[in-house]
Design a protein around this motif. Structure first.
Motif, PDB file in Angstrom:
ATOM      1  N   LEU A 187      59.096  25.678 104.369  1.00  0.00           N
ATOM      2  CA  LEU A 187      57.846  25.476 104.935  1.00  0.00           C
ATOM      3  C   LEU A 187      56.623  26.069 103.978  1.00  0.00           C
ATOM      4  CD1 LEU A 187      57.993  25.788 108.492  1.00  0.00           C
ATOM      5  CD2 LEU A 187      58.504  23.750 107.425  1.00  0.00           C
ATOM      6  N   LYS A 188      55.666  25.240 103.596  1.00  0.00           N
ATOM      7  CA  LYS A 188      54.732  25.965 102.685  1.00  0.00           C
ATOM      8  C   LYS A 188      53.202  25.865 103.104  1.00  0.00           C
ATOM      9  CE  LYS A 188      57.545  24.052  98.680  1.00  0.00           C
ATOM     10  NZ  LYS A 188      57.734  23.131  97.569  1.00  0.00           N
ATOM     11  N   LYS A 189      52.297  26.631 102.667  1.00  0.00           N
ATOM     12  CA  LYS A 189      50.991  26.607 103.265  1.00  0.00           C
ATOM     13  C   LYS A 189      50.323  25.353 102.600  1.00  0.00           C
ATOM     14  CE  LYS A 189      46.657  29.252 102.180  1.00  0.00           C
ATOM     15  NZ  LYS A 189      46.160  30.342 101.441  1.00  0.00           N
ATOM     16  N   LYS A 190      49.423  24.860 103.940  1.00  0.00           N
ATOM     17  CA  LYS A 190      48.870  23.723 103.742  1.00  0.00           C
ATOM     18  C   LYS A 190      49.789  22.284 103.974  1.00  0.00           C
ATOM     19  CE  LYS A 190      45.031  25.126 100.796  1.00  0.00           C
ATOM     20  NZ  LYS A 190      44.290  24.786  99.473  1.00  0.00           N
ATOM     21  N   SER A 191      50.963  22.652 104.458  1.00  0.00           N
ATOM     22  CA  SER A 191      51.878  21.519 104.880  1.00  0.00           C
ATOM     23  C   SER A 191      51.753  21.387 106.315  1.00  0.00           C
ATOM     24  CB  SER A 191      53.336  22.120 104.812  1.00  0.00           C
ATOM     25  OG  SER A 191      53.538  22.039 103.410  1.00  0.00           O
ATOM     26  N   VAL A 192      51.920  19.979 106.774  1.00  0.00           N
ATOM     27  CA  VAL A 192      51.750  19.808 108.410  1.00  0.00           C
ATOM     28  C   VAL A 192      53.003  19.620 109.086  1.00  0.00           C
ATOM     29  CG1 VAL A 192      50.735  18.338 110.219  1.00  0.00           C
ATOM     30  CG2 VAL A 192      49.407  18.707 108.060  1.00  0.00           C
ATOM     31  N   VAL A 193      53.370  20.274 109.885  1.00  0.00           N
ATOM     32  CA  VAL A 193      54.816  20.295 110.642  1.00  0.00           C
ATOM     33  C   VAL A 193      54.658  19.778 111.822  1.00  0.00           C
ATOM     34  CG1 VAL A 193      55.955  21.922 109.006  1.00  0.00           C
ATOM     35  CG2 VAL A 193      54.569  22.643 111.208  1.00  0.00           C
ATOM     36  N   MET A 194      55.668  18.994 112.213  1.00  0.00           N
ATOM     37  CA  MET A 194      55.838  18.335 113.583  1.00  0.00           C
ATOM     38  C   MET A 194      57.085  19.202 114.118  1.00  0.00           C
ATOM     39  SD  MET A 194      53.867  16.027 114.640  1.00  0.00           S
ATOM     40  CE  MET A 194      54.419  15.199 115.422  1.00  0.00           C
ATOM     41  N   VAL A 195      56.669  19.891 115.393  1.00  0.00           N
ATOM     42  CA  VAL A 195      57.949  20.618 116.061  1.00  0.00           C
ATOM     43  C   VAL A 195      57.981  20.415 117.344  1.00  0.00           C
ATOM     44  CG1 VAL A 195      57.424  22.749 114.461  1.00  0.00           C
ATOM     45  CG2 VAL A 195      56.414  22.575 116.639  1.00  0.00           C
ATOM     46  N   LEU A 196      59.309  20.749 118.154  1.00  0.00           N
ATOM     47  CA  LEU A 196      59.675  20.411 119.412  1.00  0.00           C
ATOM     48  C   LEU A 196      60.051  21.685 119.957  1.00  0.00           C
ATOM     49  CD1 LEU A 196      60.277  18.863 122.070  1.00  0.00           C
ATOM     50  CD2 LEU A 196      62.464  18.444 121.156  1.00  0.00           C
ATOM     51  N   GLY A 197      59.295  22.111 120.982  1.00  0.00           N
ATOM     52  CA  GLY A 197      59.588  23.326 121.670  1.00  0.00           C
ATOM     53  C   GLY A 197      58.832  23.959 122.744  1.00  0.00           C
ATOM     54  N   GLU A 198      59.009  24.987 123.369  1.00  0.00           N
ATOM     55  CA  GLU A 198      57.993  25.675 124.477  1.00  0.00           C
ATOM     56  C   GLU A 198      56.564  25.705 123.912  1.00  0.00           C
ATOM     57  OE1 GLU A 198      59.721  28.494 127.155  1.00  0.00           O
ATOM     58  OE2 GLU A 198      61.667  27.939 126.662  1.00  0.00           O
ATOM     59  N   ARG A 199      55.787  25.311 124.627  1.00  0.00           N
ATOM     60  CA  ARG A 199      54.442  25.375 124.379  1.00  0.00           C
ATOM     61  C   ARG A 199      54.092  26.980 123.992  1.00  0.00           C
ATOM     62  NH1 ARG A 199      50.141  22.255 126.486  1.00  0.00           N
ATOM     63  NH2 ARG A 199      51.473  21.617 127.849  1.00  0.00           N
ATOM     64  N   ILE A 207      64.873  30.140 113.547  1.00  0.00           N
ATOM     65  CA  ILE A 207      63.753  29.593 114.507  1.00  0.00           C
ATOM     66  C   ILE A 207      64.145  28.918 115.605  1.00  0.00           C
ATOM     67  CG2 ILE A 207      63.393  27.676 113.162  1.00  0.00           C
ATOM     68  CD1 ILE A 207      60.496  27.827 114.067  1.00  0.00           C
ATOM     69  N   LYS A 208      65.395  28.034 115.457  1.00  0.00           N
ATOM     70  CA  LYS A 208      65.797  27.297 116.774  1.00  0.00           C
ATOM     71  C   LYS A 208      66.664  28.435 117.634  1.00  0.00           C
ATOM     72  CE  LYS A 208      67.336  23.563 118.841  1.00  0.00           C
ATOM     73  NZ  LYS A 208      67.555  24.073 119.950  1.00  0.00           N
ATOM     74  N   GLN A 209      67.488  29.160 116.934  1.00  0.00           N
ATOM     75  CA  GLN A 209      68.305  30.327 117.983  1.00  0.00           C
ATOM     76  C   GLN A 209      67.328  30.999 118.631  1.00  0.00           C
ATOM     77  OE1 GLN A 209      68.946  29.352 114.920  1.00  0.00           O
ATOM     78  NE2 GLN A 209      70.735  28.802 114.386  1.00  0.00           N
ATOM     79  N   ASN A 210      66.551  31.789 117.744  1.00  0.00           N
ATOM     80  CA  ASN A 210      65.405  32.766 118.478  1.00  0.00           C
ATOM     81  C   ASN A 210      64.425  32.292 119.179  1.00  0.00           C
ATOM     82  OD1 ASN A 210      67.348  34.501 116.695  1.00  0.00           O
ATOM     83  ND2 ASN A 210      65.542  34.957 115.461  1.00  0.00           N
ATOM     84  N   HIS A 211      63.747  31.152 119.100  1.00  0.00           N
ATOM     85  CA  HIS A 211      62.654  30.730 119.722  1.00  0.00           C
ATOM     86  C   HIS A 211      62.902  29.130 120.130  1.00  0.00           C
ATOM     87  CE1 HIS A 211      60.480  33.955 117.589  1.00  0.00           C
ATOM     88  NE2 HIS A 211      60.937  33.690 116.597  1.00  0.00           N
ATOM     89  N   ASN A 212      63.894  28.569 120.196  1.00  0.00           N
ATOM     90  CA  ASN A 212      64.211  27.145 120.638  1.00  0.00           C
ATOM     91  C   ASN A 212      63.225  26.378 120.155  1.00  0.00           C
ATOM     92  OD1 ASN A 212      65.872  25.591 122.159  1.00  0.00           O
ATOM     93  ND2 ASN A 212      64.794  25.885 124.008  1.00  0.00           N
ATOM     94  N   ILE A 213      62.749  26.393 118.909  1.00  0.00           N
ATOM     95  CA  ILE A 213      61.665  25.671 118.113  1.00  0.00           C
ATOM     96  C   ILE A 213      62.452  24.691 117.202  1.00  0.00           C
ATOM     97  CG2 ILE A 213      59.737  25.345 116.937  1.00  0.00           C
ATOM     98  CD1 ILE A 213      58.823  27.745 118.143  1.00  0.00           C
ATOM     99  N   LEU A 214      62.428  23.380 117.473  1.00  0.00           N
ATOM    100  CA  LEU A 214      62.968  22.370 116.050  1.00  0.00           C
ATOM    101  C   LEU A 214      62.132  21.981 115.402  1.00  0.00           C
ATOM    102  CD1 LEU A 214      65.536  20.790 115.218  1.00  0.00           C
ATOM    103  CD2 LEU A 214      65.063  19.036 117.067  1.00  0.00           C
ATOM    104  N   VAL A 215      62.148  22.198 114.337  1.00  0.00           N
ATOM    105  CA  VAL A 215      60.969  21.696 113.348  1.00  0.00           C
ATOM    106  C   VAL A 215      61.792  20.214 112.775  1.00  0.00           C
ATOM    107  CG1 VAL A 215      60.060  21.891 110.785  1.00  0.00           C
ATOM    108  CG2 VAL A 215      60.620  23.923 112.509  1.00  0.00           C
ATOM    109  N   MET A 216      60.939  19.179 113.093  1.00  0.00           N
ATOM    110  CA  MET A 216      61.468  17.924 112.978  1.00  0.00           C
ATOM    111  C   MET A 216      60.969  17.165 111.568  1.00  0.00           C
ATOM    112  SD  MET A 216      61.118  16.419 116.974  1.00  0.00           S
ATOM    113  CE  MET A 216      59.372  16.718 116.753  1.00  0.00           C
ATOM    114  N   MET A 217      59.475  17.315 111.385  1.00  0.00           N
ATOM    115  CA  MET A 217      59.099  16.524 110.252  1.00  0.00           C
ATOM    116  C   MET A 217      58.057  17.446 109.525  1.00  0.00           C
ATOM    117  SD  MET A 217      60.073  13.324 110.172  1.00  0.00           S
ATOM    118  CE  MET A 217      58.784  12.462 108.943  1.00  0.00           C
TER     119      MET A 217
END
Length: 230
Positions: free
Chosen positions: A207-219, A180-190
């Motif tokens: 990553l699992k269903k109903k989880s909440v994730v914090m990510v950094l990347g292009e909108r 996900i980082k290499q292909n989309h430049n998205i960093l999953v942080m928390m």
């Protein structure tokens, strides 16, 4: 007199609740909470906004639709609230002064209590979550994931995502193997699991269903990967 005051208080409370709901809806379109709330206040009060700020509204069809609904609602409620005030004061006589003073005191207490509770982190989080999930399904489909932009840094944003459905390329796969980082430049942080436990995302995190994730990347990239899941 008491009935008119009660109606006035009720209108104010409803006004504030709907203001919060519309703010969440604007957040779902990619605005930060700060910008969304500013736009909602501007639209509800019909005070307008600057040219630079208006561009983020007029360049999006969904935001334009929300803006129109908000302006119509704001106008209708403004007329209703002003009418209630006029009704209270035009029907008031000397004997009603004590009653009005007591009513104003009660109104202020109710308003302060309501404002206090609506700003409590637990209540605000629960309220926003319910609105986000419901509105997101209506606006973007059953398999869409609510995305809230927490902050922006030029082209990069920090986003919070509630996973109604995990994207296929991430489903059941440790983050280190998803690219996900290499292909989309998205960093999953928390990651905040469904049981409420939060932890920093690691290479072996799944990553699992109903989880909440914090990510950094292009909108744009974040929305492409997480918003509409097939």
């Amino acid at each position: 007199m008491l009935g008119a005051t009660v109606m006035f208080v009720l209108f104010i409370v409803i006004y504030m609740i709907i203001s919060d709901i519309i703010t969440v809806l604007f957040q779902l379109t990619g605005l930060t909470e700060e910008k969304a709330r500013f736009q909602v206040i501007s639209l509800l009060t019909n005070s307008g906004f600057t040219t630079a700020e208006s561009e983020i509204i007029v360049h999006s069809k969904i935001r334009r639709t929300l803006a129109k609904i908000t302006m119509i609602f704001g106008y209708a409620f403004s007329v209703t609230i002003i009418s209630s005030l006029v009704n209270i004061f035009t029907n008031m006589n000397v004997k009603d002064l004590k009653s009005v003073t007591a009513s104003i005191s009660i109104f202020l207490i109710i308003f302060l209590l309501f404002n206090f509770f609506r700003r409590m982190p637990f209540i605000k989080t629960k309220f926003n979550k319910i609105i986000q999930i419901t509105a997101n399904k209506i606006m973007f489909g059953e398999n869409s994931n609510p995305i809230s932009i927490m902050d922006d840094y030029g082209n990069m944003v920090v986003a919070k995502i509630y996973l109604n459905k995990v994207p296929n390329e991430l489903d059941g796969i440790p983050l280190e193997k998803t690219n996900i980082k290499q292909n989309h430049n998205i960093l999953v942080m928390m990651v905040k699991e469904d049981n409420g436990i939060s932890h920093q995302a690691e290479a072996n995190t799944i990553l699992k269903k109903k989880s909440v994730v914090m990510v950094l990347g292009e909108r744009k990239k974040i929305r492409e990967v997480f918003e509409k899941v097939k």
